[in-house]
Design a protein around this motif. Structure first.
Motif, short mmCIF file in Angstrom:
data_model
loop_
_atom_site.label_atom_id
_atom_site.label_comp_id
_atom_site.label_asym_id
_atom_site.label_seq_id
_atom_site.Cartn_x
_atom_site.Cartn_y
_atom_site.Cartn_z
N ARG A 62 0.83 -1.20 0.00
CA ARG A 62 0.00 0.00 0.00
C ARG A 62 0.87 1.26 0.00
O ARG A 62 1.90 1.32 0.69
N THR A 63 0.47 2.24 -0.78
CA THR A 63 1.19 3.52 -0.82
C THR A 63 0.41 4.54 0.01
O THR A 63 -0.59 4.22 0.65
N ASP A 64 0.88 5.79 -0.04
CA ASP A 64 0.19 6.84 0.71
C ASP A 64 -1.03 7.37 -0.04
O ASP A 64 -1.73 8.25 0.45
N GLU A 65 -1.31 6.84 -1.23
CA GLU A 65 -2.46 7.27 -2.00
C GLU A 65 -3.71 6.48 -1.60
O GLU A 65 -3.64 5.27 -1.38
N ASP A 66 -4.82 7.18 -1.51
CA ASP A 66 -6.07 6.53 -1.14
C ASP A 66 -6.60 5.69 -2.31
O ASP A 66 -6.52 6.10 -3.47
N VAL A 67 -7.10 4.52 -1.98
CA VAL A 67 -7.76 3.66 -2.97
C VAL A 67 -9.19 3.44 -2.48
O VAL A 67 -9.45 2.54 -1.68
N PRO A 68 -10.13 4.28 -2.91
CA PRO A 68 -11.51 4.16 -2.44
C PRO A 68 -12.06 2.76 -2.69
O PRO A 68 -11.80 2.14 -3.73
N HIS A 69 -12.81 2.27 -1.72
CA HIS A 69 -13.53 1.00 -1.80
C HIS A 69 -12.64 -0.23 -1.62
O HIS A 69 -13.15 -1.36 -1.63
N ALA A 70 -11.33 -0.05 -1.47
CA ALA A 70 -10.45 -1.21 -1.35
C ALA A 70 -10.81 -2.06 -0.13
O ALA A 70 -10.89 -3.29 -0.22
N ASP A 71 -11.04 -1.42 1.00
CA ASP A 71 -11.37 -2.17 2.22
C ASP A 71 -12.69 -2.90 2.06
O ASP A 71 -12.84 -4.04 2.54
N ALA A 72 -13.66 -2.27 1.40
CA ALA A 72 -14.96 -2.91 1.20
C ALA A 72 -14.83 -4.14 0.29
O ALA A 72 -15.44 -5.18 0.54
N LEU A 146 -6.59 0.77 -19.65
CA LEU A 146 -5.59 0.06 -18.86
C LEU A 146 -5.24 -1.27 -19.49
O LEU A 146 -4.07 -1.68 -19.51
N PHE A 147 -6.24 -1.98 -20.01
CA PHE A 147 -6.03 -3.28 -20.64
C PHE A 147 -6.62 -3.28 -22.04
O PHE A 147 -7.65 -3.91 -22.29
N PRO A 148 -6.00 -2.58 -22.97
CA PRO A 148 -6.52 -2.59 -24.35
C PRO A 148 -6.48 -4.02 -24.88
O PRO A 148 -5.48 -4.72 -24.71
N SER A 149 -7.55 -4.45 -25.51
CA SER A 149 -7.66 -5.85 -25.91
C SER A 149 -8.51 -6.00 -27.16
O SER A 149 -9.48 -5.27 -27.35
N VAL A 150 -8.15 -6.99 -27.96
CA VAL A 150 -8.95 -7.30 -29.15
C VAL A 150 -10.33 -7.80 -28.76
O VAL A 150 -11.24 -7.83 -29.60
N THR A 151 -10.52 -8.18 -27.49
CA THR A 151 -11.81 -8.74 -27.06
C THR A 151 -12.94 -7.71 -27.12
O THR A 151 -14.11 -8.08 -26.98
N THR A 152 -12.61 -6.43 -27.32
CA THR A 152 -13.66 -5.41 -27.46
C THR A 152 -14.19 -5.35 -28.89
O THR A 152 -15.16 -4.64 -29.15
N LEU A 153 -13.57 -6.08 -29.81
CA LEU A 153 -14.00 -6.06 -31.21
C LEU A 153 -15.27 -6.88 -31.40
O LEU A 153 -15.52 -7.85 -30.67
N GLU A 154 -16.05 -6.50 -32.39
CA GLU A 154 -17.27 -7.24 -32.71
C GLU A 154 -16.93 -8.69 -33.05
O GLU A 154 -15.99 -8.96 -33.80
N GLY A 155 -17.69 -9.59 -32.48
CA GLY A 155 -17.48 -11.01 -32.74
C GLY A 155 -16.97 -11.77 -31.54
O GLY A 155 -17.30 -12.95 -31.36
N ILE A 216 -5.01 1.22 -10.57
CA ILE A 216 -5.40 0.49 -9.36
C ILE A 216 -6.78 0.94 -8.89
O ILE A 216 -7.65 0.12 -8.58
N ARG A 217 -6.99 2.25 -8.87
CA ARG A 217 -8.29 2.77 -8.44
C ARG A 217 -9.41 2.36 -9.40
O ARG A 217 -10.53 2.03 -8.96
N ALA A 218 -9.11 2.34 -10.70
CA ALA A 218 -10.11 1.92 -11.69
C ALA A 218 -10.49 0.46 -11.50
O ALA A 218 -11.68 0.10 -11.58
N LEU A 219 -9.51 -0.39 -11.23
CA LEU A 219 -9.79 -1.81 -11.03
C LEU A 219 -10.59 -2.06 -9.76
O LEU A 219 -11.55 -2.85 -9.76
N VAL A 220 -10.22 -1.39 -8.68
CA VAL A 220 -10.95 -1.58 -7.42
C VAL A 220 -12.37 -1.06 -7.55
O VAL A 220 -13.33 -1.67 -7.04
N GLU A 221 -12.55 0.07 -8.24
CA GLU A 221 -13.89 0.60 -8.48
C GLU A 221 -14.71 -0.41 -9.28
O GLU A 221 -15.89 -0.65 -8.99
N HIS A 222 -14.10 -1.00 -10.30
CA HIS A 222 -14.80 -2.00 -11.11
C HIS A 222 -15.16 -3.23 -10.28
O HIS A 222 -16.26 -3.77 -10.41
#
Length: 230
Positions: A62-72, A146-155, A216-222
Motif C-alpha cells: 500500500r502507498t500513501d495514495e487513497d484507494v476508495p472502496h479497497a477495504d470494502a 488500462l487493458f486494451p484488448s482485441v476482445t472489445t472487437l465485434e465477434g 489500481i483505483r479503476a480496477l478496485v472501483e470496477h
C-alpha cells in the motif's frame, strides 16, 4: 492487437473465443492424480489461501495514495469465499495473451505459455482470472485504456458468454462466478500496486508505471461495481 495488415472479421473473434474457452476446459479435464500433477499444489484450503494471500500483498504494498472502496472489496471477498466443488490442475495465469495463435488465420491455438504459477486448485479461479483481462466495449473507458484488448472487437464472446460456454463444456456450475471474477479483478489491482509501490519508492524509473495509481483505483472501483451487481 492483430498483426498490421490482418483483415479482421467478426468470425475471427468468435473462433478465437471458442478456441480459448475450449482450451481452458480441456486443461481442466486433465486428472491431476492420474497425470501425477497433484504434486504441484495443496488443494485443501486453496481458495482461502488465495484470498488471504492477495489481501496481505495489498496491505504490504500500500502507498500513501487513497484507494476508495479497497477495504470494502477485501471484506467482501473474505466473507464470500465459496466451497470449491472441484479440484483440477490449473494454469493460474490463463489469459488470451498467454496463448500463441497460428498464422495466417490466427484462429487455432498452437501453444500456451507462462506456466510458472501452475498449481492444483479450484478450476473456476482460472476462469475468473481469464475474464478479468477480457475487456468488453461496455466497460469503463479507464478499464479499457488500462487493458486494451482485441476482445472489445465485434465477434468476440462477452464475459457472460465465455462463462456460459465453459459451463456447457465442463458441466460446472457458475453459481459463484461473481466471486471468481471480482477476485480476478482485485488480484490485478494488487499486481499493479506491487509495481507501483516500487515506482513510488524510486526503485524503478519506468515512466509507464506513473499511471498505475489511476489503474489500481479503476480496477478496485470496477470490482466494487461487480460485487454489488445483482
Amino acid at each position: 492487437a492483430f498483426p498490421a495488415g490482418f483483415a479482421y472479421a467478426p468470425e475471427v473473434g468468435r473462433a478465437i473465443s471458442e478456441r480459448a474457452i475450449q482450451a481452458l476446459a480441456e486443461l481442466h479435464a486433465v486428472d491431476p492424480v492420474a497425470s501425477g500433477l497433484i504434486q504441484f499444489g495443496k488443494p485443501e484450503g486453496f481458495l482461502r489461501r488465495q484470498v488471504d494471500g492477495w489481501i496481505e500483498r495489498f496491505h504490504r504494498s500500500r502507498t500513501d495514495e487513497d484507494v476508495p472502496h479497497a477495504d470494502a472489496v477485501m471484506a467482501w471477498l473474505s466473507g464470500h469465499v465459496p466451497e470449491s466443488r472441484d479440484v483440477t490442475f490449473i494454469h493460474n495465469d490463463f489469459k488470451l495473451n498467454n496463448m500463441l495463435f497460428a498464422p495466417p488465420a490466427y484462429q487455432d491455438i498452437m501453444g500456451i505459455v507462462d506456466w510458472e504459477m501452475a498449481t492444483v486448485g479450484d478450476p473456476l479461479l482460472d476462469l475468473g482470472v481469464m475474464l478479468s483481462y477480457w475487456t468488453e466495449p461496455s466497460d469503463p473507458p479507464s478499464l479499457r485504456a488500462l487493458f486494451p484488448s482485441v476482445t472489445t472487437l465485434e465477434g468476440f464472446y462477452s464475459r457472460r458468454e465465455m462463462a456460459e460456454r465453459y459451463a456447457d463444456l465442463t458441466g460446472r456450475s457458475m453459481h459463484d462466478m461473481k466471486f471468481y471474477y471480482v477476485f480476478g479483478v482485485f488480484k490485478l489491482a494488487v499486481i499493479l500496486q506491487q509495481i507501483y509501490v516500487r515506482y513510488k519508492m524510486g526503485k524503478t524509473s519506468d515512466a509507464r508505471f506513473a499511471r498505475f495509481g489511476d489503474g489500481i483505483r479503476a480496477l478496485v472501483e470496477h470490482a466494487k461495481v461487480e460485487m454489488e451487481r445483482s
